[in-house]
Design a protein around this motif. Structure first.
Motif, PDB file in Angstrom:
ATOM      1  N   GLY A  38       0.773  -1.264  -0.122  1.00 39.61           N
ATOM      2  CA  GLY A  38      -0.036  -0.210   0.145  1.00 39.61           C
ATOM      3  C   GLY A  38       0.753   1.345  -0.102  1.00 39.61           C
ATOM      4  N   GLY A  39       1.992   1.309   0.942  1.00 41.48           N
ATOM      5  CA  GLY A  39       2.735   2.553   1.171  1.00 41.48           C
ATOM      6  C   GLY A  39       3.462   2.528  -0.369  1.00 41.48           C
ATOM      7  N   GLY A  40       4.037   1.595  -0.729  1.00 43.83           N
ATOM      8  CA  GLY A  40       5.061   1.648  -1.839  1.00 43.83           C
ATOM      9  C   GLY A  40       4.321   1.878  -3.022  1.00 43.83           C
ATOM     10  N   MET A  81       1.543   4.112  -2.938  1.00 45.67           N
ATOM     11  CA  MET A  81       1.286   5.503  -2.938  1.00 45.67           C
ATOM     12  C   MET A  81       2.544   6.453  -3.267  1.00 45.67           C
ATOM     13  SD  MET A  81       0.197   7.413   0.406  1.00 45.67           S
ATOM     14  CE  MET A  81       0.049   9.300   0.655  1.00 45.67           C
ATOM     15  N   ALA A  82       3.753   5.581  -2.809  1.00 50.92           N
ATOM     16  CA  ALA A  82       4.955   6.657  -2.967  1.00 50.92           C
ATOM     17  C   ALA A  82       5.357   6.536  -4.332  1.00 50.92           C
ATOM     18  CB  ALA A  82       6.194   5.801  -2.117  1.00 50.92           C
ATOM     19  N   PRO A 111       1.464   7.254  -7.200  1.00 51.09           N
ATOM     20  CA  PRO A 111       0.662   7.935  -6.352  1.00 51.09           C
ATOM     21  C   PRO A 111      -0.659   7.998  -7.193  1.00 51.09           C
ATOM     22  CG  PRO A 111       2.269   9.669  -6.975  1.00 51.09           C
ATOM     23  CD  PRO A 111       2.931   8.308  -7.230  1.00 51.09           C
ATOM     24  N   TYR A 165      -2.498   4.751  -6.941  1.00 51.60           N
ATOM     25  CA  TYR A 165      -2.987   4.636  -5.590  1.00 51.60           C
ATOM     26  C   TYR A 165      -4.142   5.408  -5.644  1.00 51.60           C
ATOM     27  CZ  TYR A 165      -2.749   4.860  -0.591  1.00 51.60           C
ATOM     28  OH  TYR A 165      -3.124   4.784   1.072  1.00 51.60           O
TER      29      TYR A 165
END
Lengths: 468, 333
Positions: free
Chosen positions: B64-66, B68-69, B72, B75
């Protein structure tokens, strides 16, 4: 039935609810992980079984709190996308990598070594086991560092540019990570986590001292916790002051709301102790204040001028009432913490630390103080930076995902029901574990030190709750 | 060819694959939990994953974080598009996650937490299958946002993917138990593994045959020359691994079924990749279009290049500490 609600309000309510529930667990586990590290280190150094008993006692509680922190944290990492997708698209290139670093450096470290810390005694050497405990503690601090950098960047953005599709893009990573409010916020929050844990440990120690003041583990943990209160609480006051001055420099409107300063004070602003913010009339009703004291605290000068909310258009003001009161709750509890620390020093000096039932009762009552103060502090800073998500640059209403009110209402309702039910049980179990006297069931409670193949008493599960 | 967005797409795919394997087997144990015959078996099954499940789920946070990063825009489109399945999955993960600790702490309500573990694992898995299916069938995009309806994710195809993934995770879970347990529990695991293996192969077959009919673009990749030569190894190797799996489950080779199942998952994953690349939001947004600026990607790549090998090393170490058959009496509780 939900059409009358606004998707923005619902999404904000859901975020506030889930993040407030979540922060309770890290606030506790950051401090507890460091405490476990100290306990195991002291045990290895002194070989005193009291430290080992305390380590095992708090480790079980840590496991439950950490588990709740993990699952409530997953919610956060996806909610940015489900409810705040426009914010994610725009801010992702800047804050995304910081959060990725949090996962890579901290979450994996914690989770990877947690198994060894919880279950590995007897399977690995003492030195390796201690290493695992240190890694878990280090991981919790790293995690706090990254996520506070993210939050601080949203409060005091720096080191960014804006590209042609409107995204924030990184230009200087050092300026982004070490943005102006980050060092202050980090110190303030880590100290808050340590204080929170100290007051929980102190309350549990006091609770058992009230029942049996000879219990060696209870005495030890109470003493350690009171040292923390006596030393860290005053430091926190200083750190909080620095943080406040930093906020005045970068987010003066937030400080106006915290102080209840509707009007400007060209020659010395009063410190309002009490008052009822009246947003309609833009004034503080029933105000009780100390003349010029606010200027003294914020500017270190009795006559320094301070601007008020009368210089800020209404639509750019945060909800003053919430900020004003949450700030007072935090400061009030902080003051009580300093007082508890001071009394503990006095009692220690008189040799009566373990023989002061009234003080022990007060320490029990102060057990949840850290959690309340942490939540109140976060409410102050997060509500105080409204109406922006990225301060001065992106408003909260422009950050929202294109979600329909019924969808957000349903998910919000589901989170409320599930969190209260599941984390309510978790809190109950933690309280029941805390209610068990420390040290009492050791020898029996040798679960983790048995090596594979040996069966034994632990199958009785001495710490399992008896059937009711 | 190997520019930063492509590298990050590869790294994210790797993170998701590791997640699927690792959390797959502990979710799978949750799925077969009620089918184990005694409380003691359930205790042992849960103990076999208790030291590692936190770490396994961390890969989901990285996914999830990856996303977004590194991507984006993707995501921001995918999450609202799959709002309901993601929220339900997360809530289900909460239910099963807390069960790990709670069921030891509260013997009076053990049955409640057993059910919480089972339903949480089952629903989380099914939702992940739905997410996968909805992703493959395509997501409607309008500008820089999701442009479809709130129920687009619910179709016969996505439901079939949900069932397929449930069978697949159950297979991972049961073959893990075969690897980690002894005696009667191992025999139960073999019985369950044979059923779930059959179900997995049938549903993977159905999904594989169905996928090309979702869009002519996917069909073209699989069924035209010379692509055909390039993609043929995937079904061929799948058939070989399926045969090995069947043989090892029938002749009871404890060490073989789990790694073979991982191989099958890897092939399915490769098959998906063939259908999806170069898109990150299938047939709407490419990897390049969604990528964060190079300044973001290179900053993260430095960290990932150092940290991912370290993470894999100490995760492997943690598994090594708890290697071998699990002791039914052990556990810190």
């Amino acid at each position: 039935m939900f059409e009358s609600f606004d998707a923005l309000i619902l999404a904000r309510a859901q975020f506030a609810f889930t993040v407030m529930f979540h922060i309770i667990f890290p606030a506790f586990s950051i401090g507890l992980a460091s405490y476990l590290m100290v306990l195991e280190g002291m045990w290895l150094k002194t070989n005193n079984a009291v430290y080992l008993n305390l380590f095992k006692y708090w480790r079980k509680i840590f496991a439950v709190a950490f588990g709740m922190g993990v699952v409530s944290g997953i919610v956060m990492s996806y909610q940015f996308g489900t409810n705040w997708s426009v914010f994610s698209d725009k801010a992702g290139p800047v804050i995304g990598p910081l959060m990725a670093y949090e996962v890579l450096t901290a979450f994996f470290l914690e989770a990877g070594f947690l198994g060894v810390m919880l279950f590995g005694m007897g399977r690995v050497s003492k030195a390796l086991h201690f290493t695992a405990t240190v890694m878990v503690a280090f991981g919790t601090l790293l995690s706090a560092t990254w996520i506070l950098s993210v939050n601080s960047w949203m409060q005091t953005p720096a080191g960014y540019g804006i590209n042609d599709v409107g995204q924030f893009v990184p230009e200087d990573w050092m300026a982004i990570i070490f943005n102006p409010s980050f060092p202050y916020r980090l110190v303030h929050m880590v100290l808050a986590a340590y204080l929170t844990t100290a007051f929980v440990v102190g309350a549990v120690g006091a609770w058992h001292l009230l029942r049996d003041r000879t219990n060696a583990e209870a005495r030890k943990m109470f003493s350690m916790a009171m040292w923390m209160a006596a030393i860290v609480a005053p430091i926190q006051v200083v750190a909080g002051d620095f943080h406040g001055i930093n906020t005045l420099e970068h987010q003066p409107v937030k400080v106006m709301a915290m102080e209840g300063h509707y009007e400007s004070h060209p020659d010395g602003a009063p410190l309002y102790l009490f008052g009822i913010p009246n947003e309609e009339e833009q004034r503080l009703d029933y105000a009780v204040g100390i003349p010029k004291a606010s200027s003294l605290i914020l500017k270190h000068d009795l006559n320094a001028p301070l601007a008020g909310l009368d210089t800020v258009p209404d639509e750019l003001q945060p909800p003053v009432g919430i900020v004003f009161w949450s700030f007072r709750i935090m400061v009030g509890l902080g003051t009580l913490m300093v007082l508890v620390g001071a009394v503990s020093l006095f009692l220690r000096w008189r040799g009566r630390l373990y023989d002061a039932p009234l003080f022990h009762r007060a320490a029990v009552a102060m057990g949840p103080a850290g959690f309340v103060a942490v939540l109140a502090g976060w409410v102050t800073t997060e509500v105080g930076r409204q109406p922006y998500t990225i301060y001065g640059l992106l408003t909260t209403s422009d950050s929202l995902a294109p979600v329909a009110p019924p969808a957000v209402a349903a998910s919000f309702l589901a989170f409320v029901v599930v969190y209260f039910a599941l984390f309510g049980f978790g809190t109950l179990y933690i309280l029941k574990m805390m209610n068990k006297p420390p040290g009492s069931l050791e020898p029996l409670d040798e679960g983790p030190t048995r090596t594979a193949g040996t069966t034994g008493l632990a199958s009785l599960r001495p710490d399992a709750l008896p059937a009711e | 060819m190997f520019d930063l967005p492509t590298i990050w797409a590869g790294l994210l795919a790797l993170a998701i694959f590791i997640y699927v394997i690792l959390d797959g087997f502990d979710l799978g144990i949750g799925i077969v939990f009620p089918f184990l015959s005694s409380d003691k078996d359930r205790d042992t099954a849960m103990n076999s994953v208790a030291p590692v499940w936190d770490g396994n789920e961390t890969w989901l946070v990285l996914g999830g974080g990856g996303l977004m990063a590194a991507f984006p825009l993707a995501y921001a489109i995918v999450m609202p598009a799959l709002y309901a399945p993601f929220i339900i999955m997360i809530l289900a993960l909460v239910f099963r996650g807390v069960a790990f600790e709670y069921r030891w702490r509260d013997k009076a309500h053990e049955k409640i937490w057993d059910r919480s573990f089972f339903f949480g694992s089952l629903i989380a898995t099914f939702c992940q299958g739905i997410v996968l299916g909805a992703f493959v069938q395509g997501i409607e995009v309008n500008g820089r946002a999701y442009g479809g309806g709130w129920w687009d994710w619910l179709t016969p195809f996505t439901v079939t993917c949900g069932i397929a993934l449930t069978a697949g995770y159950a297979l991972l879970g049961t073959t893990w138990l075969v690897l980690k347990t002894e005696g009667d529990l191992r025999d139960q695991a073999y019985r369950l593994a044979r059923i779930t293996a059959l179900a997995t192969l049938v549903f993977v077959g159905v999904v594989s045959l169905w996928t090309p009919f979702l869009s002519p673009e996917i069909a073209e990749r699989w069924f035209t020359f010379p692509n055909l030569l390039f993609v043929m190894p995937v079904p061929t190797l799948t058939a070989i691994l399926a045969a090995i799996l069947g043989w090892s489950l029938l002749t009871k080779r404890d060490q073989v079924p789990f790694p073979t199942t991982i191989g099958l998952f890897a092939l399915c994953f490769a098959g998906l990749g063939i259908g999806i690349a170069p898109y990150i939001v299938p047939r709407a947004i490419t990897i390049q279009e969604a990528a964060a600026p190079d300044a973001s990607l290179s900053f993260m790549l430095v960290g990932a290049a150092i940290l991912l090998p370290l993470i894999i090393a100490y995760t492997a170490y943690s598994y090594w500490v708890f290697r071998g058959k699990v002791d039914p009496e052990a556990g810190y509780h």
